[in-house]
Design a protein around this motif. Structure first.
Motif, mmCIF file in Angstrom:
data_model
loop_
_atom_site.group_PDB
_atom_site.id
_atom_site.type_symbol
_atom_site.label_atom_id
_atom_site.label_comp_id
_atom_site.label_asym_id
_atom_site.label_seq_id
_atom_site.Cartn_x
_atom_site.Cartn_y
_atom_site.Cartn_z
ATOM 1 N N SER A 1 3.178 0.188 4.667
ATOM 2 C CA SER A 1 4.006 -1.102 5.953
ATOM 3 C C SER A 1 3.614 -1.874 6.689
ATOM 4 O O SER A 1 2.975 -1.412 7.656
ATOM 5 C CB SER A 1 6.160 -0.568 5.644
ATOM 6 O OG SER A 1 5.682 -0.550 4.443
ATOM 7 N N ILE B 1 10.099 -10.090 1.892
ATOM 8 C CA ILE B 1 9.001 -9.383 1.247
ATOM 9 C C ILE B 1 7.904 -9.923 2.608
ATOM 10 O O ILE B 1 7.871 -11.075 2.181
ATOM 11 C CB ILE B 1 8.077 -9.208 0.024
ATOM 12 C CG1 ILE B 1 9.301 -7.929 -0.689
ATOM 13 C CG2 ILE B 1 6.818 -8.441 0.242
ATOM 14 C CD1 ILE B 1 8.549 -8.174 -2.069
ATOM 15 N N TRP C 1 8.585 -4.771 2.850
ATOM 16 C CA TRP C 1 10.029 -4.762 2.243
ATOM 17 C C TRP C 1 10.817 -5.484 3.911
ATOM 18 O O TRP C 1 11.271 -4.173 4.197
ATOM 19 C CB TRP C 1 10.353 -3.493 1.386
ATOM 20 C CG TRP C 1 9.408 -3.356 0.140
ATOM 21 C CD1 TRP C 1 8.619 -2.720 0.279
ATOM 22 C CD2 TRP C 1 9.848 -4.121 -1.148
ATOM 23 N NE1 TRP C 1 8.014 -3.609 -1.338
ATOM 24 C CE2 TRP C 1 8.982 -4.152 -2.153
ATOM 25 C CE3 TRP C 1 11.515 -4.850 -0.924
ATOM 26 C CZ2 TRP C 1 9.603 -4.419 -3.285
ATOM 27 C CZ3 TRP C 1 11.683 -4.994 -2.690
ATOM 28 C CH2 TRP C 1 10.648 -4.804 -3.897
ATOM 29 N N GLU D 1 7.011 -5.317 -6.490
ATOM 30 C CA GLU D 1 6.276 -4.631 -5.959
ATOM 31 C C GLU D 1 4.944 -4.022 -6.345
ATOM 32 O O GLU D 1 4.243 -4.168 -6.169
ATOM 33 C CB GLU D 1 6.767 -2.660 -6.466
ATOM 34 C CG GLU D 1 5.258 -1.481 -5.839
ATOM 35 C CD GLU D 1 5.928 -1.836 -4.275
ATOM 36 O OE1 GLU D 1 4.610 -1.059 -3.714
ATOM 37 O OE2 GLU D 1 6.285 -1.821 -3.869
#
Length: 244
Positions: free
Chosen positions: A32, A150, A126, A111
């Motif tokens: 992330s 996202i 996310w 995803e």
């Protein structure tokens, strides 16, 4: 610039027929990232992501939408600053009807977009709350809602791996299971989940059947969808899912 995509109104159980494969190294490399540079997405990156999103919408009965060069959703949100987001000008809208099945589909197919973005040299994160919903540019049918976004773009960094639960905690009979099942669980543990909660659980049944479940909590069904995609990538096979 907003890219509207084809919307299909059929919502159903996740079933993957698309010929899309991801390398395990892509999964391991993706972390992330919340801070992004000003570098725009290239035409090829936009076209590739838009094409994949169209396939995901058709297959999953959802309404993912790619938005580029739009700074207001994050730039005008105090929650975005609290979540330490900066420089976000591109994002994917997670749009579908309400319900656990829709959330799971958004996680699974969202995803896919995340991993494709990683393959294209982009970074992602996310986001369930840290944005301004009223400033999001997306199309909503009267029975649809925004479940999240996202964020994506060229990251300031590549992010870092977060701590994870043990395989034995999230799976039944892990130590006695076949190697493909263990590989699936290991890959699922690399999946992003809300506040790293990892509430998913897998249990081997027979053949290619695996029972998947999740505990209660915000975004837990979306997290389960993400984890199920990761499991399939790690197991390197089509799974016959049994979901509670």
């Amino acid at each position: 610039m907003f890219f509207g995509l084809v919307y299909l109104v059929i919502y159903g159980y996740i079933c993957i027929d698309m010929n899309i494969h991801f390398d395990i190294e892509t999964v391991r490399a993706r972390h992330s990232v919340r801070q992004f540079t000003d570098e725009p997405l290239s035409s090829d990156q936009k076209e590739t992501l838009s094409a994949l999103i169209s396939e995901c919408n058709a297959e999953g009965g959802i309404h993912l939408q790619l938005v580029t060069d739009e700074p207001r959703a994050y730039g005008r949100s105090m929650m975005a600053k609290y979540g330490k987001f900066s420089g976000v000008r591109n994002y994917v809208c997670l749009v579908a009807r309400k319900g656990d099945d829709a959330e799971e589909a958004l996680g699974y197919y969202g995803e896919m977009v995340v991993l494709k973005a990683q393959e294209l040299g982009l970074n992602t994160c996310w986001c369930g709350l840290s944005y301004s919903k009223r400033n999001v540019e997306c199309e909503l049918a009267k029975d649809e809602i925004i479940h999240g976004l996202i964020a994506l773009g060229h990251g300031v960094s590549q992010g870092v791996q977060h701590r994870s639960k043990s395989a034995e905690v999230v799976s039944e009979g892990y130590n006695l299971a076949a190697s493909w099942f263990r590989n699936g669980v290991d890959c699922a543990l690399l999946a992003p989940t809300a506040v790293n909660q990892q509430k998913f659980h897998f249990e081997y049944c027979q053949g290619n059947k695996v029972k998947a479940s999740t505990g209660s909590g915000f975004f837990s069904h979306m997290d389960l969808g993400i984890a199920k995609l990761h499991f399939e990538i790690g197991a390197d096979r089509q799974i016959d899912w049994i979901t509670e």
